[in-house]
Structures are given as C-alpha cells and as structure tokens.
Design an enzyme around this catalytic site. Sequence first.
Site, PDB file in Angstrom:
ATOM      1  N   THR A  17      50.491  52.865  62.762  1.00 34.33           N
ATOM      2  CA  THR A  17      50.571  54.202  62.176  1.00 34.33           C
ATOM      3  C   THR A  17      51.182  54.173  60.780  1.00 34.33           C
ATOM      4  O   THR A  17      51.812  53.200  60.364  1.00 34.33           O
ATOM      5  CB  THR A  17      51.419  55.134  63.059  1.00 34.33           C
ATOM      6  OG1 THR A  17      52.771  54.672  63.075  1.00 34.33           O
ATOM      7  CG2 THR A  17      50.879  55.199  64.475  1.00 34.33           C
ATOM      8  N   ASP A  18      51.011  55.297  60.089  1.00 33.82           N
ATOM      9  CA  ASP A  18      51.662  55.466  58.797  1.00 33.82           C
ATOM     10  C   ASP A  18      53.011  56.151  59.022  1.00 33.82           C
ATOM     11  O   ASP A  18      53.441  56.344  60.165  1.00 33.82           O
ATOM     12  CB  ASP A  18      50.766  56.266  57.839  1.00 33.82           C
ATOM     13  CG  ASP A  18      50.427  57.661  58.344  1.00 33.82           C
ATOM     14  OD1 ASP A  18      51.144  58.185  59.239  1.00 33.82           O
ATOM     15  OD2 ASP A  18      49.457  58.251  57.845  1.00 33.82           O
ATOM     16  N   GLN A  19      53.651  56.550  57.954  1.00 33.68           N
ATOM     17  CA  GLN A  19      54.986  57.139  58.052  1.00 33.68           C
ATOM     18  C   GLN A  19      54.996  58.463  58.817  1.00 33.68           C
ATOM     19  O   GLN A  19      56.023  58.880  59.342  1.00 33.68           O
ATOM     20  CB  GLN A  19      55.543  57.343  56.642  1.00 33.68           C
ATOM     21  CG  GLN A  19      57.031  57.243  56.571  1.00 33.68           C
ATOM     22  CD  GLN A  19      57.518  57.198  55.126  1.00 33.68           C
ATOM     23  OE1 GLN A  19      56.813  57.588  54.205  1.00 33.68           O
ATOM     24  NE2 GLN A  19      58.729  56.710  54.944  1.00 33.68           N
ATOM     25  N   VAL A  22      50.620  58.812  62.197  1.00 37.33           N
ATOM     26  CA  VAL A  22      49.171  58.924  62.358  1.00 37.33           C
ATOM     27  C   VAL A  22      48.554  57.535  62.215  1.00 37.33           C
ATOM     28  O   VAL A  22      48.921  56.767  61.316  1.00 37.33           O
ATOM     29  CB  VAL A  22      48.583  59.891  61.298  1.00 37.33           C
ATOM     30  CG1 VAL A  22      47.066  59.899  61.340  1.00 37.33           C
ATOM     31  CG2 VAL A  22      49.136  61.297  61.508  1.00 37.33           C
TER      32      VAL A  22
END
Length: 140
Positions: A17-19, A22
């Site tokens: 995931t990103d920050q 997501v």
Amino acid sequence: MSKKICKVSFPVRYAETDQMGVVYHANYVIWCEIGRTSLIEDMGFHYADMEREGVLSPVTNISLSYLKPAKYGQDVRVETMVKSYNGVRVTYGYEIYAGDDCLVTGESEHVCVDAKSFRPIQMKKRFPEWDKAYKERLAQ
C-alpha cells in the site's frame, strides 16, 4: 455458460500500500500471477515443470480495469479462469474482490514458447495433458 473458476484469498499486506493504505496499482498484476499459478496448480500442473522442460509462457498482453481500491487490512480474493485457448495462446480472466465488492477485472494473454529459440510451441504436441486441461476448462 459458466467456466470453472479458481479462487485464492489473502490479506492485503502493508508493503503493498501507499501512505493512505491504498494498494499500489502494480500489485494487482502480482495478485493476478498468484491467481494464475493457483489455477494451473488446481489443474494438476506446475509452471516450474514446464520451465524445466525448456518452455516459457511470457505475457504478451495484460489489461486491468480498476473499479475500487483495495486497502490495508482487507482480505482479497482473486478469481481466475481460462477465457480462451487455441493450443499456443491462452488468455486468463481475473476478478479481484474484497468481500462482495469487485475491485478489479482484467485479463492476461500468454504464448508458450521454446526457451532457447523463443518460437511458439504447440501445447498439444509438447504437453498434451495441459492442452486437454485447458480445453476442459473452456468447455465448463
């Protein structure tokens, strides 16, 4: 006209995931590979065995439609099927879910080739059992 579907589930990992939590879009391609490998194993085969016999199955096309994001902490399910097969080229279909929500749909196309020459091979001649299994998946 239903086709036999292979289902495999796993949790979304933090590293995917990103920050914002997501899933990064390229990870869905990896998840499709997990689904495809599971489908092949479900048919009773292993891709590594094919490679040991000097045959590769490179991706020639891939297409994914992103409908909703997967998020950290969710369990996802990849459903994989054989969409088309002509003895040389196979197209796999994918649907990725979180619960009942379809997140991604797509397909990938692969051609079986000789590892040394990279020339296409006929599955019926080289791997008749695989050829039969792919045809049976289409008939369902």
